[in-house]
Design a protein around this motif. Sequence first.
Motif, PDB file in Angstrom:
ATOM      1  N   ILE A   3       5.868  -5.702   2.509  1.00  0.00           N
ATOM      2  CA  ILE A   3       7.186  -6.332   2.536  1.00  0.00           C
ATOM      3  C   ILE A   3       7.245  -7.542   1.611  1.00  0.00           C
ATOM      4  CG2 ILE A   3       6.702  -7.846   4.517  1.00  0.00           C
ATOM      5  CD1 ILE A   3       9.987  -5.946   3.747  1.00  0.00           C
ATOM      6  N   LEU A   4       6.132  -8.241   1.428  1.00  0.00           N
ATOM      7  CA  LEU A   4       6.132  -9.431   0.582  1.00  0.00           C
ATOM      8  C   LEU A   4       6.203  -9.101  -0.900  1.00  0.00           C
ATOM      9  CD1 LEU A   4       3.553 -11.697   2.458  1.00  0.00           C
ATOM     10  CD2 LEU A   4       6.044 -11.632   2.691  1.00  0.00           C
ATOM     11  N   ASP A   5       6.007  -7.831  -1.259  1.00  0.00           N
ATOM     12  CA  ASP A   5       6.137  -7.434  -2.658  1.00  0.00           C
ATOM     13  C   ASP A   5       7.586  -7.209  -3.067  1.00  0.00           C
ATOM     14  OD1 ASP A   5       3.415  -7.477  -3.376  1.00  0.00           O
ATOM     15  OD2 ASP A   5       3.084  -5.488  -2.517  1.00  0.00           O
ATOM     16  N   TRP A   6       8.495  -7.176  -2.096  1.00  0.00           N
ATOM     17  CA  TRP A   6       9.904  -6.964  -2.411  1.00  0.00           C
ATOM     18  C   TRP A   6      10.474  -8.195  -3.111  1.00  0.00           C
ATOM     19  CZ3 TRP A   6      13.302  -2.900  -0.434  1.00  0.00           C
ATOM     20  CH2 TRP A   6      12.607  -1.861   0.211  1.00  0.00           C
ATOM     21  N   ASP A   7      11.409  -7.951  -4.027  1.00  0.00           N
ATOM     22  CA  ASP A   7      12.123  -9.064  -4.645  1.00  0.00           C
ATOM     23  C   ASP A   7      12.934  -9.811  -3.586  1.00  0.00           C
ATOM     24  OD1 ASP A   7      11.102  -8.490  -7.116  1.00  0.00           O
ATOM     25  OD2 ASP A   7      12.920  -7.511  -7.871  1.00  0.00           O
ATOM     26  N   ALA A   8      13.265 -11.042  -3.880  1.00  0.00           N
ATOM     27  CA  ALA A   8      13.952 -11.878  -2.900  1.00  0.00           C
ATOM     28  C   ALA A   8      15.320 -11.323  -2.521  1.00  0.00           C
ATOM     29  CB  ALA A   8      14.089 -13.299  -3.445  1.00  0.00           C
ATOM     30  N   LEU A   9      16.079 -10.814  -3.484  1.00  0.00           N
ATOM     31  CA  LEU A   9      17.396 -10.265  -3.167  1.00  0.00           C
ATOM     32  C   LEU A   9      17.288  -9.033  -2.278  1.00  0.00           C
ATOM     33  CD1 LEU A   9      19.299 -10.739  -6.545  1.00  0.00           C
ATOM     34  CD2 LEU A   9      19.868 -11.796  -4.350  1.00  0.00           C
ATOM     35  N   ASP A  10      16.246  -8.233  -2.486  1.00  0.00           N
ATOM     36  CA  ASP A  10      16.031  -7.073  -1.626  1.00  0.00           C
ATOM     37  C   ASP A  10      15.676  -7.513  -0.202  1.00  0.00           C
ATOM     38  OD1 ASP A  10      16.544  -5.284  -3.699  1.00  0.00           O
ATOM     39  OD2 ASP A  10      14.452  -5.296  -4.353  1.00  0.00           O
ATOM     40  N   ALA A  17      21.025  -6.696   6.824  1.00  0.00           N
ATOM     41  CA  ALA A  17      21.251  -5.432   7.520  1.00  0.00           C
ATOM     42  C   ALA A  17      20.501  -5.348   8.851  1.00  0.00           C
ATOM     43  CB  ALA A  17      20.830  -4.268   6.619  1.00  0.00           C
ATOM     44  N   ARG A  18      19.754  -6.385   9.193  1.00  0.00           N
ATOM     45  CA  ARG A  18      18.966  -6.423  10.425  1.00  0.00           C
ATOM     46  C   ARG A  18      17.861  -5.364  10.419  1.00  0.00           C
ATOM     47  NH1 ARG A  18      20.229 -11.081  13.522  1.00  0.00           N
ATOM     48  NH2 ARG A  18      22.440 -11.523  13.237  1.00  0.00           N
ATOM     49  N   GLU A  19      17.467  -4.915   9.219  1.00  0.00           N
ATOM     50  CA  GLU A  19      16.332  -4.001   9.105  1.00  0.00           C
ATOM     51  C   GLU A  19      15.016  -4.779   9.034  1.00  0.00           C
ATOM     52  OE1 GLU A  19      16.904  -1.233   5.918  1.00  0.00           O
ATOM     53  OE2 GLU A  19      19.020  -0.944   6.417  1.00  0.00           O
TER      54      GLU A  19
END
Length: 476
Positions: A3-10, A17-19
Amino acid sequence: MDILDWDALDLSALLEARELSAVELMRATLERITAVNEDVNAIVSLRDPDRLLDEARAIDQTERRGWLHGMPLAVKDLANVEGLPTSQGSPLHARTIAPQDSVFVERMRRAGALFIGKTNTPEFGLGSHTFNSVHGATRNPYDLTRSAGGSSGGAAAALATRMVPVADGSDMMGSLRNPAAWNNVYGFRPTWGRVPSDPDGDLFLHQLSTNGPMGRSPADIAALLEVMGGWDIRQPHGLLPQMFVDRIRTNVNGLRIGWLADWGGAYPTESGVLDTCEAALDVFEQLGCQVEHIEAPFPAARLWEAWTTLRSWAIAGNLSPLFANRASRAQLKEEALWEIEQGMALSAMAVHRASVARSDWFRKALDLFAEVDVLMLPSAQVWPFPVEQRHPVGIAGQEMDTYHRWMEIVIPVSLIGLPCMSIPAGFGQQGLPMGMQLVGPPRGDLRVLQVAQAWHEATKWPAKHPPRPAQSLRLH
């Protein structure tokens, strides 16, 4: 995918979305800090983890305040976060607790950010190597024996190791650009005045340094710039808010790039720096851009004289009260003492001559941007050097006559406040990152962001070449 590899906007979209919950993101962040930060030393003044998890639980239950809602962030230790130390890397301020947020920090807080601590910086931000007697040195996550750059070295290393999704930094003499280059991330120096400083001290004269955003994508940087930027009524200079994210994607086919290289040989570079950058230019040509090699457009010696005059004048104005007191003077590092002494010896006419030189360069730069859309040159003249070294003393056989001469390649931008993004350019033979300065015309922040985003979508350097996994980031 971690999860920490995701870009900040993602990440922000998942939170909205509460996902993903702020608690889950905070827990993952704290686990990464535990695994990595002992060796990298990018995050300082880390807050109590239980308190941070409590704040994350609370924000999960509140109405969304902005795109940073629930995002764990750390602020460069030159700016204020209410209730946290603002050491500025100096023993004189190691126990100074900020009574309130800096202007841009308060804006980030309003947008929902959760502040976990600070990012390391050299004493008073002087020098592009992050070390100080309060928190120690920040190490490069691509090679722990090397410097992470500075003065936003803590922010860049924290980004590279995924301890934060985006970060703030500041830039007088490349402090957003050099560390971004050495950590395979993006660092954006916006047009001077776009991000307000704190309304303290002199508000009119010292137009050299600026705060700005850092990230692992230009789109993340654009989103953070929208939060940080905009006019502050308490200051006489500044720009109105501008929206960038919705306009960041554009076709760069036909874009004219002026490649300045080493300024006609005036800026010595270590072996491989220019080769790495010029190989990266091929990607722009594949995108349909026209790359033109440009001869040195202005005497480098005149730029350097103007820069060192105005920089020392500004630093002396800021730090001279500490110099005047014998006890505090004894605790200033040698680079600060040198700058203050240089600045205090200046005459008013010397400052005037420096400002005239700056004005002449501004006029010449306008002529350049009538011929090209953006300018480019390396972000640094050297590869990351040993962390124990204070600064390089020579480059390619040329002796450096000041503690910051090895950073000279950044001053054409800083001197006249142009918008500039350091973009990842690739890696050298030793596996160390390098970057390029992507320079826009005055107030051309959007253009720089758009070109950088096109580059990012074609290369994805931060995602494709992260530092080694946390468990292998160990000193042996």
